[in-house]
Design an enzyme around this catalytic site. Structure first.
Site, PDB file in Angstrom:
ATOM      1  N   CYS A   1       0.812  -1.226   0.000  1.00 55.43           N
ATOM      2  CA  CYS A   1       0.000   0.000   0.000  1.00 55.43           C
ATOM      3  C   CYS A   1       0.841   1.269   0.000  1.00 55.43           C
ATOM      4  O   CYS A   1       0.349   2.337  -0.344  1.00 55.43           O
ATOM      5  CB  CYS A   1      -0.929   0.016   1.209  1.00 55.43           C
ATOM      6  SG  CYS A   1      -2.010  -1.404   1.247  1.00 55.43           S
TER       7      CYS A   1
ATOM      8  N   HIS B   1      -3.458   6.756   4.243  1.00 51.11           N
ATOM      9  CA  HIS B   1      -3.852   5.537   3.536  1.00 51.11           C
ATOM     10  C   HIS B   1      -5.281   5.194   3.931  1.00 51.11           C
ATOM     11  O   HIS B   1      -5.662   5.296   5.095  1.00 51.11           O
ATOM     12  CB  HIS B   1      -2.899   4.399   3.899  1.00 51.11           C
ATOM     13  CG  HIS B   1      -3.282   3.110   3.257  1.00 51.11           C
ATOM     14  ND1 HIS B   1      -3.671   3.037   1.932  1.00 51.11           N
ATOM     15  CD2 HIS B   1      -3.352   1.839   3.737  1.00 51.11           C
ATOM     16  CE1 HIS B   1      -3.955   1.780   1.645  1.00 51.11           C
ATOM     17  NE2 HIS B   1      -3.780   1.037   2.706  1.00 51.11           N
TER      18      HIS B   1
ATOM     19  N   ASN C   1     -10.376  -0.012   0.433  1.00 50.22           N
ATOM     20  CA  ASN C   1      -8.911   0.059   0.431  1.00 50.22           C
ATOM     21  C   ASN C   1      -8.397  -0.320  -0.960  1.00 50.22           C
ATOM     22  O   ASN C   1      -8.501  -1.478  -1.367  1.00 50.22           O
ATOM     23  CB  ASN C   1      -8.367  -0.911   1.502  1.00 50.22           C
ATOM     24  CG  ASN C   1      -6.856  -0.900   1.572  1.00 50.22           C
ATOM     25  OD1 ASN C   1      -6.173  -0.296   0.742  1.00 50.22           O
ATOM     26  ND2 ASN C   1      -6.323  -1.578   2.571  1.00 50.22           N
TER      27      ASN C   1
HETATM   28  O1  UT7 Z   1      -3.794  -1.714   3.559  1.00 48.26           O
HETATM   29  C1  UT7 Z   1      -3.274  -2.374   4.666  1.00 48.26           C
HETATM   30  C2  UT7 Z   1      -3.962  -3.670   4.852  1.00 48.26           C
HETATM   31  N1  UT7 Z   1      -4.931  -3.868   5.819  1.00 48.26           N
HETATM   32  C3  UT7 Z   1      -5.388  -3.164   6.853  1.00 48.26           C
HETATM   33  O2  UT7 Z   1      -5.078  -2.045   7.081  1.00 48.26           O
HETATM   34  C4  UT7 Z   1      -6.304  -3.862   7.778  1.00 48.26           C
HETATM   35  C5  UT7 Z   1      -6.115  -3.457   9.205  1.00 48.26           C
HETATM   36  N2  UT7 Z   1      -7.103  -4.131  10.055  1.00 48.26           N
HETATM   37  C6  UT7 Z   1      -8.394  -3.836  10.054  1.00 48.26           C
HETATM   38  O3  UT7 Z   1      -8.830  -2.939   9.336  1.00 48.26           O
HETATM   39  C7  UT7 Z   1      -9.318  -4.593  10.986  1.00 48.26           C
HETATM   40  O4  UT7 Z   1      -8.536  -5.419  11.832  1.00 48.26           O
HETATM   41  C8  UT7 Z   1     -10.347  -5.462  10.222  1.00 48.26           C
HETATM   42  C9  UT7 Z   1     -11.393  -4.573   9.552  1.00 48.26           C
HETATM   43  C10 UT7 Z   1      -9.675  -6.333   9.206  1.00 48.26           C
HETATM   44  C11 UT7 Z   1     -11.106  -6.340  11.225  1.00 48.26           C
HETATM   45  O5  UT7 Z   1     -11.698  -5.534  12.224  1.00 48.26           O
HETATM   46  P1  UT7 Z   1     -11.527  -5.935  13.762  1.00 48.26           P
HETATM   47  O6  UT7 Z   1     -12.301  -4.976  14.559  1.00 48.26           O
HETATM   48  O7  UT7 Z   1     -10.051  -6.038  14.041  1.00 48.26           O
HETATM   49  O8  UT7 Z   1     -12.239  -7.335  13.822  1.00 48.26           O
HETATM   50  P2  UT7 Z   1     -11.625  -8.731  14.258  1.00 48.26           P
HETATM   51  O9  UT7 Z   1     -10.705  -9.269  13.237  1.00 48.26           O
HETATM   52  O10 UT7 Z   1     -11.167  -8.629  15.673  1.00 48.26           O
HETATM   53  O11 UT7 Z   1     -12.935  -9.627  14.241  1.00 48.26           O
HETATM   54  C12 UT7 Z   1     -14.039  -9.393  15.143  1.00 48.26           C
HETATM   55  C13 UT7 Z   1     -15.150 -10.350  14.801  1.00 48.26           C
HETATM   56  C14 UT7 Z   1     -14.671 -11.801  14.641  1.00 48.26           C
HETATM   57  O12 UT7 Z   1     -15.658 -12.637  15.160  1.00 48.26           O
HETATM   58  P3  UT7 Z   1     -15.502 -13.292  16.635  1.00 48.26           P
HETATM   59  O13 UT7 Z   1     -14.236 -14.095  16.557  1.00 48.26           O
HETATM   60  O14 UT7 Z   1     -15.385 -12.122  17.571  1.00 48.26           O
HETATM   61  O15 UT7 Z   1     -16.737 -14.080  16.784  1.00 48.26           O
HETATM   62  C15 UT7 Z   1     -14.626 -11.985  13.139  1.00 48.26           C
HETATM   63  O16 UT7 Z   1     -14.809 -13.331  12.757  1.00 48.26           O
HETATM   64  O17 UT7 Z   1     -15.732  -9.984  13.536  1.00 48.26           O
HETATM   65  C16 UT7 Z   1     -15.776 -11.125  12.687  1.00 48.26           C
HETATM   66  N3  UT7 Z   1     -15.677 -10.690  11.317  1.00 48.26           N
HETATM   67  C17 UT7 Z   1     -16.738 -10.321  10.583  1.00 48.26           C
HETATM   68  N4  UT7 Z   1     -18.051 -10.292  10.881  1.00 48.26           N
HETATM   69  C18 UT7 Z   1     -18.878  -9.828   9.908  1.00 48.26           C
HETATM   70  C19 UT7 Z   1     -14.554 -10.534  10.555  1.00 48.26           C
HETATM   71  N5  UT7 Z   1     -14.880 -10.085   9.339  1.00 48.26           N
HETATM   72  C20 UT7 Z   1     -16.233  -9.935   9.322  1.00 48.26           C
HETATM   73  C21 UT7 Z   1     -17.163  -9.507   8.362  1.00 48.26           C
HETATM   74  N6  UT7 Z   1     -18.472  -9.462   8.685  1.00 48.26           N
HETATM   75  N7  UT7 Z   1     -16.782  -9.105   7.137  1.00 48.26           N
END
Ligand code: UT7
Length: 352
Positions: free
Chosen positions: A115, A255, A285
């Site tokens: 990125c 970003h 993104n």
């Molecule tokens: O360009 C650089 C590349 N990437 C980034 O910058 C990404 C940086 N990270 C993020 O933006 C965030 O960590 C994410 C958006 C990817 C995830 O958000 P989060 O608040 O960190 O969620 P999490 O991974 O802690 O997941 C929380 C819950 C999980 O369920 P449980 O285990 O708590 O039951 C996930 O399975 O949300 C669930 N989950 C979803 N639920 C609905 C993960 N993706 C989804 C989804 N829809 N799309």
């Protein structure tokens, strides 16, 4: 040699026509519009049509930028394409772009830092101009991630969009362009954003294919922590190099990965979120394309101006980070001052 700056004389962006909303994704994976908006700030993303590639998107953005700069492709001295999703592992997509633009024999290379690629490209271009090696450089950030994500994996497929953005830099003696920058890399976090079976370490075969190891994998939480830590640090280093502080900056262009990351950066810098240019709701993104795309959109909307001092800041795969203080065009005041000095000098010469 008089100090040389890379003035941004042209800019352009391209997004594919097809829009995929969060509601569309509800039909594909177990997710909801509310979860995506709450956790990321994304409402929709653009997805390339089957006949589009990173090269075609790059060319669309580049043509707009060249047109704006009133420069023919043949007048370019260098083309840099920042992307992780080139049309092929080889040949470099930069050569395809060079050929499609009609920039005959112009050197071209791909720059792969995830990125942060566009900011790495911008600062690289600036060095070629400062050194006097080149006068006219095209920098493109383009990404077609929709072909590299697993559309059954809700933790990644909701996050990304396809796009390209391009800048033309031209040598100028008036202060503008990249006024300070910072770049860095920490490969100890390389596993956090990875396309596992796409390179020489793990060539794709039937087994890797069956496991979907040719798709992007990401440890979202780790990337999130890294991003919130690094954005403020790298910004301070760029500002220091430019001899400025945050009060000298009109708008921060971060970003566009997650609105919560941008909000955390705003809090750590002690700034209101209004000082940040945010376009993630429209495009998601778009990786290396995100910053030039946001700038083009911001210019079109009148939210930023060519003489504004922008702080661009990014993070991504590698893990890498980069930031730059950018003023696209010289301030009118500076231009007037330069003209005044020149006319005084002429007056002195005439009277002598
Ligand atoms: O360009 C650089 C590349 N990437 C980034 O910058 C990404 C940086 N990270 C993020 O933006 C965030 O960590 C994410 C958006 C990817 C995830 O958000 P989060 O608040 O960190 O969620 P999490 O991974 O802690 O997941 C929380 C819950 C999980 O369920 P449980 O285990 O708590 O039951 C996930 O399975 O949300 C669930 N989950 C979803 N639920 C609905 C993960 N993706 C989804 C989804 N829809 N799309």
């Amino acid at each position: 040699m008089e100090k040389r700056y890379g003035r941004i004389t042209g800019w352009g962006a391209y997004v594919p026509e097809k829009v995929v909303t969060n509601y569309d994704l509800e039909n594909i994976v177990d997710t909801s519009h509310e979860w995506i908006v709450q956790r990321t700030g994304i409402y929709q993303r653009h997805v390339a049509a089957p006949n589009e590639t990173t090269a075609t998107m790059s060319v669309e953005a580049a043509r707009l930028a060249l047109q704006k700069a009133n420069l023919a492709a043949s007048e370019l001295d260098l083309i840099i394409v920042a992307t992780t999703t080139g049309d092929h592992l080889t040949p470099p997509v930069s050569s395809q772009v060079q050929h499609m633009l009609g920039a005959t024999n112009v050197p071209a290379f791909v720059l792969v830092t995830g990125c942060t690629g566009f900011l790495y490209g911008l600062t690289t271009a600036q060095q070629f101009i400062s050194s006097g090696a080149y006068d006219n450089i095209l920098v493109i950030g383009a990404e077609l991630l929709s072909r590299f994500i697993d559309w059954n994996d809700r933790s990644t497929c909701v996050l990304f969009g396809d796009a390209a953005g391009a800048f033309v830099l031209q040598a100028s003696t008036e202060p503008c362009g990249v006024l300070g920058f910072d770049m860095g890399s920490d490969g100890s976090g390389s596993e956090h954003i990875i396309l596992p079976a796409t390179g020489s370490a793990e060539p794709v075969n039937a087994a890797t294919f069956a496991e979907g190891r040719h798709y992007l994998r990401m440890n979202g939480r780790e990337v999130f922590k890294f991003a919130t830590r690094i954005l403020g640090q790298t910004s301070q280093r760029s500002l220091a190099e430019a001899g400025m502080t945050l009060t000298d900056i009109d708008t921060i262009v971060p970003h566009q990965a997650n609105l919560r990351i941008i909000q955390a950066a705003a809090r750590s810098m002690g700034l209101p979120i209004e000082r940040f240019l945010v376009k993630i709701h429209k495009y998601a993104n778009t990786s290396a394309a995100a910053i030039p795309l946001a700038i083009c959109d911001g210019l079109d909307a009148g939210e930023i101006g060519l003489e504004d001092r922008l702080l661009l800041v990014s993070f991504g795969a590698g893990l890498t980070w980069a930031s730059a203080v950018l003023q696209m065009a010289p301030t009118t005041e500076t231009a007037f001052a330069a003209a005044r000095t020149a006319s005084l000098e002429i007056a002195e010469l005439v009277s002598a």
